[in-house]
Scaffold this motif. Structure first.
Motif, mmCIF file in Angstrom:
data_model
loop_
_atom_site.group_PDB
_atom_site.id
_atom_site.type_symbol
_atom_site.label_atom_id
_atom_site.label_comp_id
_atom_site.label_asym_id
_atom_site.label_seq_id
_atom_site.Cartn_x
_atom_site.Cartn_y
_atom_site.Cartn_z
ATOM 1 N N THR A 211 -24.615 -7.735 8.058
ATOM 2 C CA THR A 211 -23.458 -7.372 7.453
ATOM 3 C C THR A 211 -21.854 -8.043 7.929
ATOM 4 O O THR A 211 -21.836 -8.707 9.014
ATOM 5 C CB THR A 211 -23.346 -5.920 7.621
ATOM 6 N N LYS A 212 -20.961 -7.640 7.248
ATOM 7 C CA LYS A 212 -19.652 -8.162 7.415
ATOM 8 C C LYS A 212 -18.677 -7.068 7.559
ATOM 9 O O LYS A 212 -19.043 -5.996 6.781
ATOM 10 C CB LYS A 212 -19.128 -9.284 6.607
ATOM 11 N N LEU A 213 -17.533 -7.142 8.168
ATOM 12 C CA LEU A 213 -16.664 -6.038 8.333
ATOM 13 C C LEU A 213 -15.305 -6.618 7.735
ATOM 14 O O LEU A 213 -14.788 -7.547 8.270
ATOM 15 C CB LEU A 213 -16.566 -5.673 9.772
ATOM 16 N N VAL A 214 -14.594 -5.629 6.663
ATOM 17 C CA VAL A 214 -13.448 -5.996 6.011
ATOM 18 C C VAL A 214 -12.449 -4.876 6.701
ATOM 19 O O VAL A 214 -12.819 -3.797 6.475
ATOM 20 C CB VAL A 214 -13.480 -5.849 4.787
ATOM 21 N N LYS A 215 -11.307 -5.545 7.156
ATOM 22 C CA LYS A 215 -10.212 -4.812 7.615
ATOM 23 C C LYS A 215 -9.026 -4.730 6.633
ATOM 24 O O LYS A 215 -8.478 -5.722 6.136
ATOM 25 C CB LYS A 215 -9.935 -5.132 8.958
ATOM 26 N N ILE A 216 -8.755 -3.579 6.063
ATOM 27 C CA ILE A 216 -7.459 -3.523 5.339
ATOM 28 C C ILE A 216 -6.747 -2.539 5.965
ATOM 29 O O ILE A 216 -6.776 -1.441 6.253
ATOM 30 C CB ILE A 216 -7.790 -2.815 3.797
ATOM 31 N N ALA A 217 -5.224 -3.117 5.986
ATOM 32 C CA ALA A 217 -4.409 -2.553 7.074
ATOM 33 C C ALA A 217 -2.851 -2.322 6.236
ATOM 34 O O ALA A 217 -2.759 -3.430 5.627
ATOM 35 C CB ALA A 217 -4.278 -2.903 8.505
ATOM 36 N N LEU A 218 -2.009 -1.306 6.592
ATOM 37 C CA LEU A 218 -0.852 -1.140 6.253
ATOM 38 C C LEU A 218 0.088 -0.990 7.357
ATOM 39 O O LEU A 218 -0.319 0.071 8.297
ATOM 40 C CB LEU A 218 -0.472 0.062 5.250
ATOM 41 N N GLN A 219 1.385 -1.576 7.379
ATOM 42 C CA GLN A 219 1.995 -1.380 8.463
ATOM 43 C C GLN A 219 3.454 -0.684 7.748
ATOM 44 O O GLN A 219 4.230 -1.416 7.009
ATOM 45 C CB GLN A 219 2.448 -2.525 9.063
ATOM 46 N N GLY A 220 3.844 0.429 8.050
ATOM 47 C CA GLY A 220 5.033 1.253 7.478
ATOM 48 C C GLY A 220 6.223 0.566 8.088
ATOM 49 O O GLY A 220 6.306 0.442 9.359
ATOM 50 N N LYS A 221 7.265 0.633 7.380
ATOM 51 C CA LYS A 221 8.620 0.177 7.985
ATOM 52 C C LYS A 221 9.288 1.188 9.005
ATOM 53 O O LYS A 221 9.049 2.257 8.701
ATOM 54 C CB LYS A 221 9.674 -0.043 6.796
ATOM 55 N N THR A 222 9.561 0.816 10.104
ATOM 56 C CA THR A 222 10.268 1.537 11.222
ATOM 57 C C THR A 222 11.424 1.480 10.700
ATOM 58 O O THR A 222 12.419 0.848 10.725
ATOM 59 C CB THR A 222 9.899 0.901 12.615
ATOM 60 N N VAL A 223 11.967 2.954 10.613
ATOM 61 C CA VAL A 223 13.370 3.336 10.198
ATOM 62 C C VAL A 223 14.019 3.842 11.711
ATOM 63 O O VAL A 223 13.690 4.781 11.793
ATOM 64 C CB VAL A 223 13.614 4.164 9.052
ATOM 65 N N PRO A 224 15.212 3.131 12.055
ATOM 66 C CA PRO A 224 15.912 3.743 13.242
ATOM 67 C C PRO A 224 16.381 5.195 13.137
ATOM 68 O O PRO A 224 16.517 5.479 11.679
ATOM 69 C CB PRO A 224 17.097 2.723 13.397
ATOM 70 N N LEU A 225 16.220 6.094 13.962
ATOM 71 C CA LEU A 225 16.362 7.335 13.806
ATOM 72 C C LEU A 225 18.061 7.714 13.245
ATOM 73 O O LEU A 225 18.088 8.592 12.309
ATOM 74 C CB LEU A 225 16.429 7.932 15.087
ATOM 75 N N ASP A 226 18.845 6.704 13.739
ATOM 76 C CA ASP A 226 20.247 6.881 13.225
ATOM 77 C C ASP A 226 20.360 6.564 11.613
ATOM 78 O O ASP A 226 21.276 7.061 11.107
ATOM 79 C CB ASP A 226 21.211 6.103 13.826
ATOM 80 N N ASP A 227 19.405 6.040 11.152
ATOM 81 C CA ASP A 227 19.385 5.696 9.663
ATOM 82 C C ASP A 227 18.452 6.598 8.710
ATOM 83 O O ASP A 227 18.400 6.432 7.519
ATOM 84 C CB ASP A 227 18.814 4.246 9.458
ATOM 85 N N VAL A 228 17.920 7.823 9.518
ATOM 86 C CA VAL A 228 17.235 8.655 8.893
ATOM 87 C C VAL A 228 18.079 9.768 8.248
ATOM 88 O O VAL A 228 19.117 10.253 8.787
ATOM 89 C CB VAL A 228 16.198 9.576 9.749
ATOM 90 N N PRO A 229 17.929 9.779 6.948
ATOM 91 C CA PRO A 229 18.870 10.835 6.134
ATOM 92 C C PRO A 229 18.829 12.309 6.887
ATOM 93 O O PRO A 229 17.963 12.537 7.762
ATOM 94 C CB PRO A 229 18.190 11.000 4.956
ATOM 95 N N ALA A 230 19.934 12.970 6.641
ATOM 96 C CA ALA A 230 19.997 14.272 7.491
ATOM 97 C C ALA A 230 18.813 15.204 7.170
ATOM 98 O O ALA A 230 18.276 15.197 6.046
ATOM 99 C CB ALA A 230 21.369 15.255 6.839
ATOM 100 N N SER A 231 18.249 16.013 8.237
ATOM 101 C CA SER A 231 17.210 16.419 8.161
ATOM 102 C C SER A 231 17.353 18.147 7.885
ATOM 103 O O SER A 231 18.343 18.673 8.731
ATOM 104 C CB SER A 231 16.515 16.342 9.394
ATOM 105 N N ASN A 232 16.716 18.919 7.005
ATOM 106 C CA ASN A 232 16.739 20.154 7.045
ATOM 107 C C ASN A 232 15.313 20.680 7.263
ATOM 108 O O ASN A 232 14.376 20.545 6.521
ATOM 109 C CB ASN A 232 16.990 20.650 5.404
ATOM 110 N N LEU A 233 15.264 21.275 8.473
ATOM 111 C CA LEU A 233 14.110 21.509 8.879
ATOM 112 C C LEU A 233 13.776 23.067 9.079
ATOM 113 O O LEU A 233 14.692 23.950 9.572
ATOM 114 C CB LEU A 233 13.843 20.933 10.351
ATOM 115 N N VAL A 234 12.664 23.435 8.938
ATOM 116 C CA VAL A 234 12.255 24.705 9.132
ATOM 117 C C VAL A 234 11.034 24.991 10.248
ATOM 118 O O VAL A 234 10.042 24.279 9.881
ATOM 119 C CB VAL A 234 12.033 25.821 7.941
#
Length: 593
Positions: A211-234
């Motif tokens: 058999t053979k092995l296929v790799k499918i991968a996604l790399q998400g963009k890293t957003v610097p913390l200073d650029d993350v919109p204001a957070s409303n956390l509970v």
């Protein structure tokens, strides 16, 4: 004279030997660092644990003795003396371990594995969703494979916890995709308009020459913390009686203090707790008012039953009241998942969370503890609540989830991400998706923007592996299927295309998906270190699940692949994996040969 003598005697009696700091590294018999080793000053309550690199630091006094203890290893006691650094190599304690033999899934298999376990641990009442392992599917009858991405990593840290505690591992606790995705890979950051980059590769399967092995991968963009919109956390925190254990509420408090330390002035935090009933212990408070948040966390005590449904209702109500348009609105639930008052079944919780996600509030579900850990409920909440799920077994894991990967944990860059693969029957007879059993979608769901799928956080990676059987190759895993009478076969005989993979995703606040397409050609490459390591983790998970698809590959192939794929490992996670493999998969069962 007598007064002077008395003063001298008094000063001697009150003299305190100054404390000093001892540092060092604890390793196993193969010189691999051991994380989570307990280091105790004998006869005192002064203690610490080694970090991911096996390092520790502890204050002692001259004459003290340090006690090093770890499940499965002999306890070592060392007198401090004048030493400033004490490095220790622990020795396996085979006398105190029992070996639990786990037979292969295929009764005809000639090999099995042994998992070390400790018989004195209390009975486990943990809950896991049933997993029916993916089999090879014929391309002629099922040319499409469709699934939702999964960025959750809870399964790996949970499996690690059970191995470190010497416990047997339920097959349904092993989600291979979550184990693979626990690790960071060297995928390049996206450079185009989309929030992620696509990477594909084709290689020979290490455990099956046919058999053979296929790799499918996604790399998400890293957003610097200073650029993350204001957070409303509970913060939605379980303080019921089941959380009254050192690795539950106390660890939870420390973990959320770590998270709080990264909040900014423009962020808001409210704290809701639930036990027999739900209540607000801190209204929405600015993120830079850390003392107020810390004080609210310090006051928490465990007791009572678990009204999880009421807690979720209240947390979402507060999140909606403080909703930030265009911001990062999220409920962060921390619990062992032991809901026992009100809406408690997986189905009831699923209906509740599906209703709440329409508010635009995302969900992160963090699991704590052992013994009654309800993984199935937390997985359901995360999947249906537009969120993610992690399991925190140590403070080191808390630092990873809420520290190093803080942005990915709380900030979504793409939602409802789906993958659909179409295989070329001229090149592929059959295929098998390794893992993702609980993330499979109907083929018709791919183009349906109302169908929920997985979320991708800042910096997250997703790796999926397909094992394929090329056309013309005979395999014991191929099952006979009658030829189809009415289906026209459009084999692309002159094409080098092996498969076409399509991706759909929506913007975090959007409702219409965008489509990306990538063609993978039939060109086998040598495995790079990341591919080798991912395949090692996949094979390890298959062994733990007693899968027939290991093809009787020897256990040491896992270690060999992981060693060759260790590569640059600055935080020591890959080295830790190699240690876990060496301590859990002992080898072949001679009686079965």
């Amino acid at each position: 004279m007598n007064v002077i003598l008395l003063l001298i005697i008094s000063s001697i009696l009150n003299f305190t030997i100054p404390a000093t700091t001892i540092t060092g590294t604890v390793t196993d018999e193969n010189a691999i660092p051991l994380p989570g080793v307990n280091v105790l000053v004998e006869g005192t309550k002064t203690a610490t644990q080694t970090n991911l690199e096996g390092k520790y630091s502890i204050k002692v006094e001259k004459g003290d003795k340090l006690v090093f203890s770890y499940v499965g290893y002999e306890t070592t006691v060392i007198k401090v003396g004048n030493k400033k650094e004490i490095n220790v190599s622990l020795v396996p304690d085979n006398a105190e371990l029992e070996e639990i033999v786990v037979m292969g899934f295929n009764e005809r298999a000639s090999k099995s594995i042994r998992i070390r376990g400790v018989s004195s641990l209390p009975p486990q009442q943990e809950s896991y969703k049933e997993i029916n392992e993916n089999i090879f599917k014929s391309v002629n009858t099922a040319p499409l494979s469709t699934f939702s991405i999964d960025v959750d990593k809870a399964s790996y840290s949970n499996v690690r916890r059970r191995i470190n505690n010497g416990q047997n591992i339920p097959e349904d606790a092993v989600k291979i995709e979550e184990m693979i995705n626990y690790f960071n890979y060297g995928y390049p950051q996206p450079t185009g308009e989309h929030p992620f980059e696509i990477h594909t590769k084709l290689a020979a399967t290490p455990w099956n020459k046919d058999t053979k092995l296929v790799k499918i991968a996604l790399q998400g963009k890293t957003v610097p913390l200073d650029d993350v919109p204001a957070s409303n956390l509970v913060f939605l925190l379980d303080v019921s009686g089941s959380m009254n254990a050192p690795n539950k509420l106390p660890l939870l408090k420390s973990a959320f203090k770590l998270l709080t330390g990264q909040l900014r002035e423009r962020d808001k935090v409210a704290v809701v707790v639930y036990a027999g009933a739900a209540g607000v212990v801190l209204p929405a408070t600015k993120g830079d008012n850390k003392n107020a948040i810390f004080e609210a966390l310090d006051k928490l005590e465990a007791g009572g039953s678990t009204a999880g449904g009421a807690g979720i209702e209240m947390a979402y109500k507060i999140a909606q009241e403080n909703f930030i348009k265009g911001g990062n609105n999220r409920v962060i639930l921390a619990t062992d998942g032991d809901f026992n008052v009100g809406a408690s079944s997986d189905r009831a919780m699923e209906d509740l969370i599906e209703e709440k996600r329409e508010s635009g509030v995302f969900l992160t579900a963090l699991g704590f503890g052992m013994g009654n850990y309800q993984d199935s409920k937390l997985e359901t909440l995360a999947q249906k609540g537009n969120g993610n799920h992690a399991y925190i077994d140590t403070m080191q894991e808390a630092k990873r989830v809420l520290g190093t990967e803080f942005g990915g944990t709380i900030y979504t860059i793409a939602k409802d991400v789906k993958i659909q693969v179409e295989f070329n029957p001229a090149k592929v007879q059959a295929y098998r998706l390794i893992g993702y059993e609980n993330r499979l979608l109907n083929d018709e769901d791919f183009n349906d923007d109302k169908k929920d799928a997985g979320e991708l956080g800042s910096g997250h990676t997703v790796t999926a592996l397909y094992e394929i059987i090329p056309t013309g190759v005979k395999s014991k895993f191929l099952k006979d299927i009658d030829d189809l009478k009415y289906t026209e076969k459009k084999n692309q005989r002159n094409s080098d295309e092996l498969l076409t993979v399509k991706f759909r995703y929506q913007e975090p606040q959007g409702s219409k998906s965008r489509l990306l397409t990538r063609v993978v050609e039939d060109r086998t490459e040598a495995m790079d270190p990341d591919f080798k390591f991912a395949s090692a983790v996949a094979l390890f998970g298959m062994h733990l699940r007693n899968s027939e698809f290991t093809n009787n590959a020897p256990v040491d192939l896992v270690t060999r692949l992981a060693e060759e794929g260790r590569g640059n490992d600055p935080e020591g996670y890959r080295a830790e994996f190699i240690r876990l493999v060496s301590t859990s998969l002992v080898g072949e069962d001679p009686a079965s040969e």
